[in-house]
Scaffold this motif. Structure first.
Motif, mmCIF file in Angstrom:
data_model
loop_
_atom_site.group_PDB
_atom_site.id
_atom_site.type_symbol
_atom_site.label_atom_id
_atom_site.label_comp_id
_atom_site.label_asym_id
_atom_site.label_seq_id
_atom_site.Cartn_x
_atom_site.Cartn_y
_atom_site.Cartn_z
ATOM 1 N N GLU A 40 0.825 -1.206 0.000
ATOM 2 C CA GLU A 40 0.000 0.000 0.000
ATOM 3 C C GLU A 40 0.859 1.256 0.000
ATOM 4 O O GLU A 40 1.880 1.326 0.691
ATOM 5 N N GLY A 43 2.471 3.311 3.339
ATOM 6 C CA GLY A 43 2.654 2.429 4.484
ATOM 7 C C GLY A 43 4.063 1.874 4.573
ATOM 8 O O GLY A 43 4.971 2.281 3.853
ATOM 9 N N ALA A 132 8.620 5.005 4.638
ATOM 10 C CA ALA A 132 7.238 4.934 4.198
ATOM 11 C C ALA A 132 7.209 4.936 2.670
ATOM 12 O O ALA A 132 7.957 5.664 2.022
ATOM 13 N N ALA A 179 -4.044 3.166 -0.615
ATOM 14 C CA ALA A 179 -4.545 2.659 0.657
ATOM 15 C C ALA A 179 -6.052 2.839 0.706
ATOM 16 O O ALA A 179 -6.581 3.840 0.196
ATOM 17 N N HIS A 190 -2.887 0.773 7.563
ATOM 18 C CA HIS A 190 -1.712 -0.065 7.753
ATOM 19 C C HIS A 190 -1.000 0.284 9.050
ATOM 20 O O HIS A 190 -0.895 1.448 9.401
ATOM 21 N N PRO A 192 2.353 0.581 10.878
ATOM 22 C CA PRO A 192 3.790 0.604 10.616
ATOM 23 C C PRO A 192 4.567 -0.324 11.518
ATOM 24 O O PRO A 192 5.592 -0.855 11.121
#
Length: 260
Positions: A40, A43, A132, A179, A190, A192
């Motif tokens: 995604e 994420g 990210a 996402a 999501h 992390p």
């Protein structure tokens, strides 16, 4: 049919079978891939660079994976692999890149695994946690270089073709998908921490824990309060009965004394 015609036909059939066999075998050639192949946008994810050994007479002794510098990743960590040494190379970016974590001027540009061996007929997976992931592109390309003990170096660095067909030496590609929007019934985004343990515990886990504890405490406290109230009531009743018995006894003794 003459003997020469029969020979020519046999040769033609044999050539056709050989060409067909080679044509079927080419797509089956293994190459360096990334698993899973999608994640995604925005994420964190954990991926494995899967490296098969294509040689029958040599082992893979080194693997290098280049990281994108046009969409640099703020956080990259590597899972140790027994028998392999890993080197994470950081470098200055061609130009600063703005991210939600601030402006990035340096980032991981390459990871190298060496010292181990991938024997013929075997494969190895090299795991990396990263993020990210950018939100302004639908894929990331990770060109890979595979070195064999015989000295041969194979580069898997061909970009994806526009028509969707596979290039001769395809580079590992991570597809990025949007996402899901909040409230669309597909979860809460999501976490992390699942891909990057250094990110710490997720807010969802922290928020859920007090709820469970609160429910358990409420149930236990209600039961305990009810039991304590009953016990106190019975204790008070017993004390009152004992007091009445004492008074009756004293009065009885006094009456007995007067009668005598």
């Amino acid at each position: 049919m003459s003997l020469s015609s029969a020979c020519r036909r046999t040769v033609a059939v044999a050539a056709g079978v050989t060409a067909l066999t080679l044509g079927l075998a080419l797509p089956a050639l293994a190459h360096v891939t990334i698993d899973p192949g999608s994640a995604e946008q925005g994420g964190f994810t954990k991926v494995a660079f899967r490296v098969p050994n294509e040689k029958d007479d040599a082992s893979t002794s080194k693997v290098e994976v280049a990281f994108p510098v046009d969409h640099p990743l703020s956080f990259v960590s590597v899972k140790p692999l027994p028998g392999w040494e890993v080197k994470v190379t950081e470098g200055k970016l061609p130009k600063p890149v703005a991210t939600e974590y601030g402006e990035i001027t340096e980032a991981v540009t390459k990871i190298t695994w060496s010292g181990g061996k991938i024997e013929p007929g075997q494969f190895q997976e090299f795991e990396v946690s990263m993020g990210a992931l950018p939100k302004d592109t639908d894929h990331l390309v990770f060109p890979a270089t595979q070195t064999y003990t015989g000295g041969e170096v194979v580069k898997w660095d061909d970009e994806p073709k526009a028509d969707g067909s596979e290039p001769e030496r395809p580079a590992p590609v991570l597809k990025l998908t949007p996402a899901p929007a909040e409230g669309d019934g597909h979860g809460h985004g999501h976490d992390p921490a699942a891909a990057n343990p250094a990110a710490g515990p997720s807010s969802s886990a922290t928020a859920a824990a007090p709820s469970v504890r609160s429910l358990a405490a409420t149930g236990d406290t209600g039961h305990t309060a009810s039991s304590d109230g009953t016990a106190r009531l019975l204790g008070g009743a017993g004390l009152l009965v004992g007091l009445i018995g004492t008074v009756v006894g004293v009065l009885g003794l006094r009456r007995g004394g007067r009668a005598s």
